[in-house]
Design an enzyme around this catalytic site. Structure first.
Site, PDB file in Angstrom:
ATOM      1  N   LYS A 144      -5.041 -11.009 -11.769  1.00 30.38           N
ATOM      2  CA  LYS A 144      -4.538 -10.622 -13.093  1.00 30.38           C
ATOM      3  C   LYS A 144      -4.903 -11.658 -14.148  1.00 30.38           C
ATOM      4  CE  LYS A 144      -0.787  -7.962 -10.983  1.00 30.38           C
ATOM      5  NZ  LYS A 144       0.576  -8.041 -10.452  1.00 30.38           N
ATOM      6  N   GLY A 160       8.923  -1.235  -3.211  1.00 29.62           N
ATOM      7  CA  GLY A 160       7.619  -0.792  -3.739  1.00 29.62           C
ATOM      8  C   GLY A 160       6.961  -1.799  -4.668  1.00 29.62           C
TER       9      GLY A 160
HETATM   10  P1  NAP Z   1      -0.165   3.552  -2.802  1.00 27.17           P
HETATM   11  O1  NAP Z   1       1.286   3.875  -2.899  1.00 27.17           O
HETATM   12  O2  NAP Z   1      -0.699   3.050  -1.509  1.00 27.17           O
HETATM   13  O3  NAP Z   1      -0.961   4.860  -3.242  1.00 27.17           O
HETATM   14  C1  NAP Z   1      -2.326   5.068  -3.002  1.00 27.17           C
HETATM   15  C2  NAP Z   1      -2.473   6.482  -2.499  1.00 27.17           C
HETATM   16  O4  NAP Z   1      -3.856   6.826  -2.453  1.00 27.17           O
HETATM   17  C3  NAP Z   1      -1.915   6.659  -1.088  1.00 27.17           C
HETATM   18  O5  NAP Z   1      -1.168   7.848  -1.005  1.00 27.17           O
HETATM   19  C4  NAP Z   1      -3.167   6.721  -0.242  1.00 27.17           C
HETATM   20  O6  NAP Z   1      -2.997   7.482   0.939  1.00 27.17           O
HETATM   21  C5  NAP Z   1      -4.132   7.409  -1.179  1.00 27.17           C
HETATM   22  N1  NAP Z   1      -5.534   7.141  -0.850  1.00 27.17           N
HETATM   23  C6  NAP Z   1      -6.073   5.937  -0.555  1.00 27.17           C
HETATM   24  N2  NAP Z   1      -7.406   6.075  -0.357  1.00 27.17           N
HETATM   25  C7  NAP Z   1      -7.681   7.382  -0.522  1.00 27.17           C
HETATM   26  C8  NAP Z   1      -8.871   8.142  -0.429  1.00 27.17           C
HETATM   27  N3  NAP Z   1     -10.050   7.592  -0.123  1.00 27.17           N
HETATM   28  N4  NAP Z   1      -8.803   9.475  -0.647  1.00 27.17           N
HETATM   29  C9  NAP Z   1      -7.612  10.049  -0.936  1.00 27.17           C
HETATM   30  N5  NAP Z   1      -6.450   9.395  -1.042  1.00 27.17           N
HETATM   31  C10 NAP Z   1      -6.479   8.070  -0.828  1.00 27.17           C
HETATM   32  O7  NAP Z   1      -0.574   2.491  -3.909  1.00 27.17           O
HETATM   33  P2  NAP Z   1       0.097   2.272  -5.351  1.00 27.17           P
HETATM   34  O8  NAP Z   1       1.190   1.273  -5.226  1.00 27.17           O
HETATM   35  O9  NAP Z   1       0.376   3.581  -5.973  1.00 27.17           O
HETATM   36  O10 NAP Z   1      -1.081   1.523  -6.098  1.00 27.17           O
HETATM   37  C11 NAP Z   1      -2.164   2.226  -6.662  1.00 27.17           C
HETATM   38  C12 NAP Z   1      -2.959   1.267  -7.541  1.00 27.17           C
HETATM   39  O11 NAP Z   1      -2.131   0.793  -8.581  1.00 27.17           O
HETATM   40  C13 NAP Z   1      -3.473   0.023  -6.820  1.00 27.17           C
HETATM   41  O12 NAP Z   1      -4.721  -0.337  -7.351  1.00 27.17           O
HETATM   42  C14 NAP Z   1      -2.426  -1.038  -7.163  1.00 27.17           C
HETATM   43  O13 NAP Z   1      -2.940  -2.353  -7.111  1.00 27.17           O
HETATM   44  C15 NAP Z   1      -2.106  -0.636  -8.592  1.00 27.17           C
HETATM   45  N6  NAP Z   1      -0.803  -1.066  -9.069  1.00 27.17           N
HETATM   46  C16 NAP Z   1       0.324  -0.785  -8.379  1.00 27.17           C
HETATM   47  C17 NAP Z   1       1.547  -1.178  -8.871  1.00 27.17           C
HETATM   48  C18 NAP Z   1       2.838  -0.874  -8.144  1.00 27.17           C
HETATM   49  O14 NAP Z   1       3.887  -1.286  -8.619  1.00 27.17           O
HETATM   50  N7  NAP Z   1       2.800  -0.167  -7.024  1.00 27.17           N
HETATM   51  C19 NAP Z   1       1.622  -1.863 -10.092  1.00 27.17           C
HETATM   52  C20 NAP Z   1       0.446  -2.131 -10.811  1.00 27.17           C
HETATM   53  C21 NAP Z   1      -0.766  -1.716 -10.274  1.00 27.17           C
HETATM   54  P3  NAP Z   1      -2.609   6.675   2.281  1.00 27.17           P
HETATM   55  O15 NAP Z   1      -1.327   5.982   2.008  1.00 27.17           O
HETATM   56  O16 NAP Z   1      -2.513   7.756   3.289  1.00 27.17           O
HETATM   57  O17 NAP Z   1      -3.743   5.723   2.531  1.00 27.17           O
HETATM   58  N1  HSE Z   2       2.424  -6.508  -5.997  1.00 27.88           N
HETATM   59  C1  HSE Z   2       2.409  -6.562  -7.406  1.00 27.88           C
HETATM   60  C2  HSE Z   2       3.598  -7.412  -7.860  1.00 27.88           C
HETATM   61  C3  HSE Z   2       2.497  -5.162  -7.967  1.00 27.88           C
HETATM   62  O1  HSE Z   2       4.454  -7.759  -7.038  1.00 27.88           O
HETATM   63  O2  HSE Z   2       3.668  -7.764  -9.028  1.00 27.88           O
HETATM   64  C4  HSE Z   2       1.925  -5.062  -9.330  1.00 27.88           C
HETATM   65  O3  HSE Z   2       0.588  -5.382  -9.409  1.00 27.88           O
END
Ligand code: NAP
Ligand code: HSE
Length: 433
Positions: free
Chosen positions: A203, A185
Site C-alpha cells: 500500500k 474478514g
Molecule cells: P475473497 O473473499 O477471497 O474473494 C475472492 C473471490 O474470488 C472468492 O470467492 C474466490 O473463490 C473467487 N475467485 C478467485 N479466483 C477466481 C477465478 N480465477 N475465477 C473465479 N472466481 C475466482 O477476497 P476479498 O477479501 O473479497 O478480496 C478481493 C480483493 O480485494 C483482493 O485483491 C483483496 O486484496 C482486496 N481487498 C480486500 C479487502 C477486504 O477487506 N477483504 C480490503 C481491501 C482490498 P474461492 O474462494 O473459491 O477461491
Molecule cells: N488485510 C488487509 C488489512 C485488508 O488487514 O488491512 C485490506 O487490504
C-alpha cells in the site's frame, strides 16, 4: 445503461453487489445513468445465489465476459497476481475500463497496467487497494494536486492495528487475536502478509508513487512486521508516553530523494495517529500548501471496501457518459532516487536482557559511545540475577546502531537484545549521501 462484469463474488465482490442494490436509486441519480451488474465470474456459484444473482448472469468462463461488447467496466475482485493480471490486460485490450482493489497486483505490475490503460484509451481505477473505504488515491491525485507532498504516514493494515490495539488493551495472546481478525474478514487469505508488513508495504508503494510522482515498487520498501512485538514492549511504550503502531512511512527530502518503509514504531501518545485503534486505518499527509491532514476510517471489511469500489465505478461511468478517459491516469512522470534505510538516522527504543552486576551498564554505554550512539533515557528493571535494560537513544545513524548491536550480541554480559524499535518523527536523510 452502464454494464459491469464482476470478477469475484467473495467478501468485497458481495459487498459491491449489495451496495449497488441497496443504494440503486441514489447511485442512478448521481451518475445520471443506471449501473447494472450484467455478468459475474465466480468459482463458488452458491456465493452468487445467496446474493440473489440469477443463474443466467453467472459466466462459465472469462471469455463470456470479455467478449460481451455491452460490458463497459470490469471490476476485478478475485485478488492475487494471476489470473487477475491476464484478465485485466485482456479486458483493457477489448476497450473495457477496469476497477480493482488488488494492491498485490498494482504494487508489482502497476507500470504495465497504467501503460496498457493509456494505450487502449480506458480508465484504470484502484481506490480500494489502499486503506479500504478511506478515500486517499483520488485526494492525492486530484484534490491535493496543487501541493508538493513531503510526507505520507499511514496505519494501512487493519489486521495488525487490531492485534496491537487488543494486545495493549487486553494483554491477550497474538495468535488468538489474529484468528479473531481472520474471522471478521480483515486479514488476507494468507495472514502472514498482514503480520509481516507486506500488505502495508504494497500500500505504501502505491501511495508513495502517487505522492512523489515516481515509481516506487514493493522491492523499494524496507519492511518489518509486528511478530517481534511482545507485551513488554507495549508496556514500556506506555510507561514512556508512547504507543506502538505498525507505520507505513514515505517521505521525500529537499534533494528529491524518496524513502519508503514499513516497521513498528513508537509514536508519542499525543500524535493523531496514536488514537487510531482497532481495525481503523489512517493516512497522515503533509503538503506544502495544505499543511498536515489526516484521513481516517475503515481500511478493510466488506462494505467499506465496496464503498471505494462503487465510487470508482460511478466515476468511470460518468467518464463513459462524457466519452472521456485517462483524466486521472498514471502520475509517475519522474524517476527519483530511493534512499536505503541504512542511510537514515532516527531515535530508537532498545530492550535488552543483561547480567545484573557492577560495571555492566558502563560496558554497554561504552560500546554505544564508541559507535556514536548517544543514549537519552535508561530504565532498568531487575529480574533475579538478570536485568532488563530499556534505552531510548538520541538521533543516531541506523548503521551506527547496527554496528553497536553486533558488538553487544557477542558480549557475555548481554543475555539477549529483545527488541529494537524506531521512534517516529525523528529521522532524517544523512547529508553525506
Ligand atoms: P475473497 O473473499 O477471497 O474473494 C475472492 C473471490 O474470488 C472468492 O470467492 C474466490 O473463490 C473467487 N475467485 C478467485 N479466483 C477466481 C477465478 N480465477 N475465477 C473465479 N472466481 C475466482 O477476497 P476479498 O477479501 O473479497 O478480496 C478481493 C480483493 O480485494 C483482493 O485483491 C483483496 O486484496 C482486496 N481487498 C480486500 C479487502 C477486504 O477487506 N477483504 C480490503 C481491501 C482490498 P474461492 O474462494 O473459491 O477461491
Ligand atoms: N488485510 C488487509 C488489512 C485488508 O488487514 O488491512 C485490506 O487490504
Amino acid at each position: 445503461m452502464i454494464n459491469i462484469g464482476l470478477l469475484g463474488c467473495g467478501t468485497v465482490g458481495s459487498g459491491v453487489v449489495k451496495l449497488l442494490k441497496k443504494n440503486e436509486e441514489i447511485i442512478t441519480k448521481r451518475t445520471g445513468d443506471t449501473i447494472v451488474i450484467k455478468k459475474v465470474l465466480e468459482k463458488d456459484r452458491d456465493k452468487c445465489f445467496s446474493l440473489g444473482i440469477d443463474e443466467r448472469m453467472i459466466a462459465q468462463d472469462i471469455s463470456e465476459i470479455l467478449d460481451d461488447e455491452e460490458i463497459d467496466i470490469i471490476v476485478e475482485l478475485i485478488g492475487g497476481i494471476e489470473p487477475a493480471f491476464e484478465f485485466i490486460v485482456q479486458a483493457m485490450q477489448k476497450g473495457k475500463s477496469v476497477v480493482t482493489a488488488n494492491k498485490d497486483l498494482i504494487a508489482i505490475k502497476g507500470r504495465e497496467l497504467f501503460e496498457m490503460a493509456e494505450e487502449n484509451n480506458v480508465d484504470f481505477y484502484f481506490e480500494a487497494s489502499v486503506a479500504g473505504g478511506i478515500p486517499i488515491i483520488y485526494p492525492l491525485k486530484q484534490s491535493l494536486a496543487g501541493n508538493r507532498i513531503r510526507k505520507v504516514i499511514g496505519i494501512l493494515n487493519g489486521t495488525t492495528n487490531y492485534i496491537l490495539t487488543k494486545m495493549s488493551r487486553e494483554g491477550r495472546a497474538f495468535d488468538e487475536i489474529l484468528a479473531e481478525a481472520q474471522k471478521l474478514g480483515y486479514a488476507e487469505a494468507d495472514p502472514s502478509s498482514d503480520v509481516n508488513g507486506l500488505d502495508a508495504a504494497r500500500k505504501i508503494a502505491i501511495l508513495s508513487s502517487i505522492a512523489f510522482n515516481t515509481r516506487v515498487t514493493l522491492d523499494n520498501v524496507y519492511v518489518e512486521g509486528i511478530t517481534s512485538i511482545e507485551p513488554a514492549d507495549i508496556r514500556y511504550a506506555q510507561e514512556l508516553g508512547y504507543v506502538v503502531k505498525l507505520l507505513a512511512i514515505a517521505k521525500e527530502d529537499e534533494e528529491g530523494r524518496v524513502q519508503a518503509r514499513v516497521h513498528p514504531a513508537f509514536i508519542p501518545r499525543t500524535h493523531p495517529l496514536a488514537a487510531v485503534d482497532d481495525v481503523f486505518n489512517a493516512v497522515f499527509v503533509q503538503g506544502d500548501a495544505v499543511g498536515e491532514i489526516m484521513h481516517y476510517g475503515r481500511g478493510a471489511g466488506q462494505m467499506p471496501t465496496a464503498s471505494a469500489v462503487v465510487g470508482d465505478i460511478i466515476d468511470i461511468a460518468r467518464n463513459i457518459m462524457y466519452n472521456v478517459n485517462g483524466r486521472i491516469g498514471c502520475t509517475c512522470y519522474e524517476s527519483k532516487p530511493i534512499v536505503d534505510i541504512k542511510q537514515l538516522s532516527a531515535q530508537f527504543y532498545i530492550r535488552m536482557t543483561v547480567k545484573d552486576r557492577p560495571g555492566v551498564l558502563a560496558g554497554i554505554a561504552g560500546v554505544f559511545g564508541n559507535n556514536n550512539v548517544s543514549i537519552a533515557t535508561v530504565l532498568q528493571k531487575t529480574r533475579g540475577d538478570m536485568a532488563e535494560l530499556i534505552m531510548i537513544t538520541h538521533e543516531v545513524r541506523e548503521q551506527d546502531l547496527e554496528d553497536s548491536l553486533a558488538v553487544l550480541r557477542g558480549m557475555s554480559i548481554v543475555g539477549k537484545i529483545n527488541n529494537v524499535i524506531r521512534l517516529e518523527g525523528t529521522d532524517r536523510t544523512e547529508d553525506y549521501l
